[in-house]
Design a protein around this motif. Structure first.
Motif: not given
Length: 192
Positions: A130-136
């Protein structure tokens, strides 16, 4: 004398760490201003990737992590060699840091119809789905398992931000996901 030497070595390590953080922040500030310009030259991406794998092999071996190559040669694409080396290094170092002893890190580099693809897989804890869009995002750390290395040091949360900034400077993309190996994968696509 041995106590003084230990204190000095500790101080030097901290200065080196702070220097890396400062360089990372400057790179991201340049990215914000559009000042990161990829000076593309026709070069072999697979050779750079292999050289960086070799350079990291001792550290990986000391941590009990196996490095695997899936590098299809030759992968010739116009790119900024310094920036791309930094991108690959950040990905590999991050994967080795967060892979448990006995685990593996795999580097995949291949040509595509429109350019090149580079993937780094690991067998670590992976990214929360649920946090893949935030890792960058800058300073983002997915969880304690991925933000603290085995040496007890905390990640700055800047490495993947720099990866994305370099990919974008090349007109490419960077995405994170779940690796078939069970851990994380970061995929970078660079157009020709």
């Amino acid at each position: 004398p041995s106590e003084y030497q230990e204190v000095l070595n500790s101080g030097l390590e901290e200065v080196e760490r702070l220097t890396r953080v400062t360089e990372d922040l400057l790179t991201l500030a340049r990215s914000d201003e559009g000042a990161i310009v990829a000076r593309r030259e026709d070069a072999l991406l697979d050779e750079e990737a292999n050289a960086l794998l070799s350079r990291l092999s001792q550290v990986a071996g000391e941590r009990g992590v196996t490095l695997e190559r899936d590098v299809q040669a030759p992968v010739r694409i116009p790119h900024d060699r310094d920036l791309m080396s930094r991108l690959i290094w950040n990905l590999l170092q991050n994967a080795v840091e967060h892979t448990p002893e006995g685990g593996a890190v795999r580097l995949h580099v291949a040509s595509t119809a429109g350019g090149a693809v580079l993937e780094v897989h690991d067998t670590g804890p992976g990214f929360p789905p649920d946090e893949l869009d935030r890792v960058f995002e800058r300073f983002y750390r997915a969880d304690e398992a991925r933000s603290t290395g085995r040496d007890g040091r905390h990640s700055t949360g800047l490495g993947l931000s720099i990866v994305k900034a370099i990919a974008v400077a090349h007109g490419g993309t960077a995405v994170a996901g779940r690796s078939p190996l069970g851990g994380a994968v970061v995929r970078v696509e660079i157009p020709a």
